[in-house]
Motif scaffolding. Structure first.
Motif, PDB file in Angstrom:
ATOM      1  N   GLU A  48       1.873  18.337   5.676  1.00 20.70           N
ATOM      2  CA  GLU A  48       3.034  17.461   6.196  1.00 20.70           C
ATOM      3  C   GLU A  48       2.235  16.074   7.024  1.00 20.70           C
ATOM      4  O   GLU A  48       2.285  15.190   7.223  1.00 20.70           O
ATOM      5  N   ALA A  49       0.925  17.025   8.204  1.00 16.85           N
ATOM      6  CA  ALA A  49       0.072  16.084   8.753  1.00 16.85           C
ATOM      7  C   ALA A  49      -0.249  15.021   8.168  1.00 16.85           C
ATOM      8  O   ALA A  49      -0.806  13.850   8.728  1.00 16.85           O
ATOM      9  N   ALA A  50      -0.605  15.889   7.374  1.00 16.66           N
ATOM     10  CA  ALA A  50      -1.624  14.119   6.402  1.00 16.66           C
ATOM     11  C   ALA A  50      -0.499  13.550   5.881  1.00 16.66           C
ATOM     12  O   ALA A  50      -1.604  12.185   5.623  1.00 16.66           O
ATOM     13  N   ARG A  51       0.529  13.629   4.845  1.00 18.58           N
ATOM     14  CA  ARG A  51       1.236  12.860   4.608  1.00 18.58           C
ATOM     15  C   ARG A  51       2.201  12.341   5.364  1.00 18.58           C
ATOM     16  O   ARG A  51       1.763  10.538   5.286  1.00 18.58           O
ATOM     17  N   SER A  52       1.478  12.194   6.561  1.00 14.19           N
ATOM     18  CA  SER A  52       2.628  11.602   7.789  1.00 14.19           C
ATOM     19  C   SER A  52       1.648  10.465   7.763  1.00 14.19           C
ATOM     20  O   SER A  52       1.807   9.299   8.140  1.00 14.19           O
ATOM     21  N   LEU A  53      -0.249  10.942   8.535  1.00 13.34           N
ATOM     22  CA  LEU A  53      -0.940  10.121   8.811  1.00 13.34           C
ATOM     23  C   LEU A  53      -1.581   8.900   7.698  1.00 13.34           C
ATOM     24  O   LEU A  53      -2.079   7.440   7.357  1.00 13.34           O
ATOM     25  N   VAL A  54      -1.696   9.831   6.302  1.00 10.61           N
ATOM     26  CA  VAL A  54      -1.695   8.458   5.314  1.00 10.61           C
ATOM     27  C   VAL A  54      -0.379   7.160   5.194  1.00 10.61           C
ATOM     28  O   VAL A  54       0.000   5.945   4.573  1.00 10.61           O
ATOM     29  N   TYR A  55       0.912   8.529   5.068  1.00 10.12           N
ATOM     30  CA  TYR A  55       1.754   7.263   4.928  1.00 10.12           C
ATOM     31  C   TYR A  55       2.035   6.040   6.456  1.00 10.12           C
ATOM     32  O   TYR A  55       1.894   4.625   5.801  1.00 10.12           O
ATOM     33  N   CYS A 109       0.521  -1.394   0.089  1.00  8.84           N
ATOM     34  CA  CYS A 109      -0.005  -0.306  -0.231  1.00  8.84           C
ATOM     35  C   CYS A 109       1.000   1.317  -0.346  1.00  8.84           C
ATOM     36  O   CYS A 109       0.551   2.260  -0.855  1.00  8.84           O
ATOM     37  N   LEU A 110       1.498   0.971   0.354  1.00 11.02           N
ATOM     38  CA  LEU A 110       2.344   2.108   0.705  1.00 11.02           C
ATOM     39  C   LEU A 110       3.293   2.844  -0.222  1.00 11.02           C
ATOM     40  O   LEU A 110       3.313   4.332  -0.845  1.00 11.02           O
ATOM     41  N   GLU A 111       3.419   1.695  -1.601  1.00 12.69           N
ATOM     42  CA  GLU A 111       4.558   2.326  -2.454  1.00 12.69           C
ATOM     43  C   GLU A 111       2.860   2.466  -3.926  1.00 12.69           C
ATOM     44  O   GLU A 111       3.554   3.752  -4.427  1.00 12.69           O
ATOM     45  N   LEU A 112       2.111   1.944  -3.622  1.00 14.40           N
ATOM     46  CA  LEU A 112       0.578   2.355  -4.488  1.00 14.40           C
ATOM     47  C   LEU A 112       0.506   3.984  -4.170  1.00 14.40           C
ATOM     48  O   LEU A 112       0.681   4.455  -4.459  1.00 14.40           O
TER      49      LEU A 112
END
Ligand code: CAA
Length: 384
Positions: free
Chosen positions: A292-299, A66-69
């Protein structure tokens, strides 16, 4: 911010960024304006082997997670999320097959999906069943030679363009959610046609159509797993896919932040670039912080999916948070670009339109907040 990506993950991100900048950016306004399905970009994505990301290695994929996608989707969405979702839905349409399909079905379909020769789609939603997914009415009746499918699916992304469809239909109407089953249906199956092509506010490069089934006979081997497992498999599939919607939202928001930054640096008002105004700096800082907060949560949510542990709540959180951020950040980007931002000559109005759907599809943010609350209650009850 460092996310400690591996060399392979950085390569995927760079590949997607290259496609986004060289192939998507020059045509995104035209695709949006003409509501044109991006076949030539799907071919570029296929040539770069990005469709192989989500397919296991045994079926000619690369076997990533999922992370790579999410990394690929974020980069594509930074340029155009209408293109990105057309790519992402091939994963959505394949996950049930990958996780629960028979060996024969996987060997038949996955290599062509991995190579990008065939796009996939997922069909759950119906005119009577959106947030209330259990209200589906499409039936799959067991007959000699397989299952006879009747009904209409609505708002299906990649509808008409995909060659392979995962369909959820009722095999036993009396059993509610335990009476639904999942099937693979080929585009050219007799009795399967396409209805209305939707005209949309955003993600206009993507295709959204009705699927119409009239006595469509599907062979028994196209049933995925056992009869009655369709609803639960669909719920699990959505849990797995929701970080990808979060990644689309992060990509859209990142694109809008960059466009607003560039504009406020160039635009001179009151004798100086807008960016020198403290009020503008505050807005840009808030936008950057939210992205950045959203990116951290998504990753983190994507890594949770890849860990295989329970990820219902983290996936819902990532999708809700990132999509709300995308809506706010793109709206602020339009605001910072002022009159120009409202015009189609600038990309931010498209980004604002594109952001809206991320709060709606793959579970509206209202449904997902109720899922988060229910997981909270379960944790409290279990004293965890
Ligand atoms: N994982 C595994 N099983 C689950 C589950 C999950 N996340 N959620 C529910 N289930 C199981 C339950 O345990 C229950 O199983 P039992 O029969 O053993 O009891 C069964 O499923 C029914 O569960 P509920 O009673 O909770 O079901 P419900 O009817 O109340 O559904 C809902 C609740 C969560 C709101 C559900 O309807 C839902 O997810 N709605 C949103 C639908 C959605 O996301 N649609 C997106 C369409 S696809 C799309 O948008 C793609 C695109 O265009 C790009």
């Amino acid at each position: 911010m460092q996310y400690f990506l591996t060399e392979e993950q950085k390569t995927i991100k760079d590949l997607a960024r290259k496609i986004a900048e060289e192939r998507i950016l020059p045509v995104r306004a035209q695709l949006d304006e003409k509501e044109e399905f991006p076949w030539s970009i799907m071919k570029d994505i296929a040539d770069s082997d990005l469709f192989r990301i989500f397919v296991p290695a045994e079926y000619e994929g690369l076997g990533y997670g999922c992370l790579e996608l999410c990394l690929a989707l974020e980069e594509l969405s930074r340029a155009c999320s209408g293109v990105a979702i057309s790519f992402a839905v091939s994963a959505l349409g394949s996950y049930t097959l990958i996780d629960y399909g028979s060996e024969t079905l996987k060997r038949k379909y996955l290599p062509d999906i991995a190579s990008g020769k065939k796009l996939a789609a997922f069909a759950l939603t119906e005119p009577t069943a959106g947030s209330d997914a259990s209200a589906i009415r499409t039936t799959a009746e067991k007959v000699a030679g397989g299952y006879l499918i009747n009904g209409t699916k609505q708002f299906i992304t990649n509808g008409g363009e995909a060659a392979v469809y995962t369909i959820i239909a009722l095999t036993d109407k009396s059993k509610g959610t335990r009476g639904a089953s999942a099937f693979i249906v080929d585009k050219d199956t007799p009795g399967f046609t396409f209805g209305k092509k939707e005209k949309k506010l955003g993600i206009r490069a993507s295709a959204t159509r009705e699927l119409v089934f009239q006595n469509c006979l599907v062979p028994e081997e196209n049933l995925i797993s056992r009869p009655g497992m369709g609803f639960i498999m669909a719920m699990k599939l959505l849990d797995k896919s929701r970080p990808s919607v979060g990644a689309q939202a992060v990509g859209i928001a990142q694109g809008a932040l960059e466009a607003a930054y560039d504009y406020t640096q160039q635009r001179v008002q009151f004798g100086q670039p807008l960016i020198l105004q403290p009020v503008v700096q505050n807005m840009l800082a808030d936008m950057a912080l939210q992205v950045e907060a959203a990116r951290s949560l998504v990753y983190a949510a994507a890594r949770n999916v890849d860990s295989g542990k329970d990820y219902t709540e983290s996936s819902a959180m990532a999708k809700v948070f990132a999509s709300d951020v995308a809506m706010r950040v793109t709206t602020d980007a339009v605001q910072l670009c002022g009159g120009a931002g409202y015009m189609k000559d600038y990309p931010v109005e498209k980004m604002m339109r594109d952001a809206k759907i991320t709060q709606i599809y793959e579970g509206s943010n209202q449904v997902l907040r109720s899922i988060i609350a229910s997981e909270l209650r379960k944790r409290k009850a279990a004293n965890k």
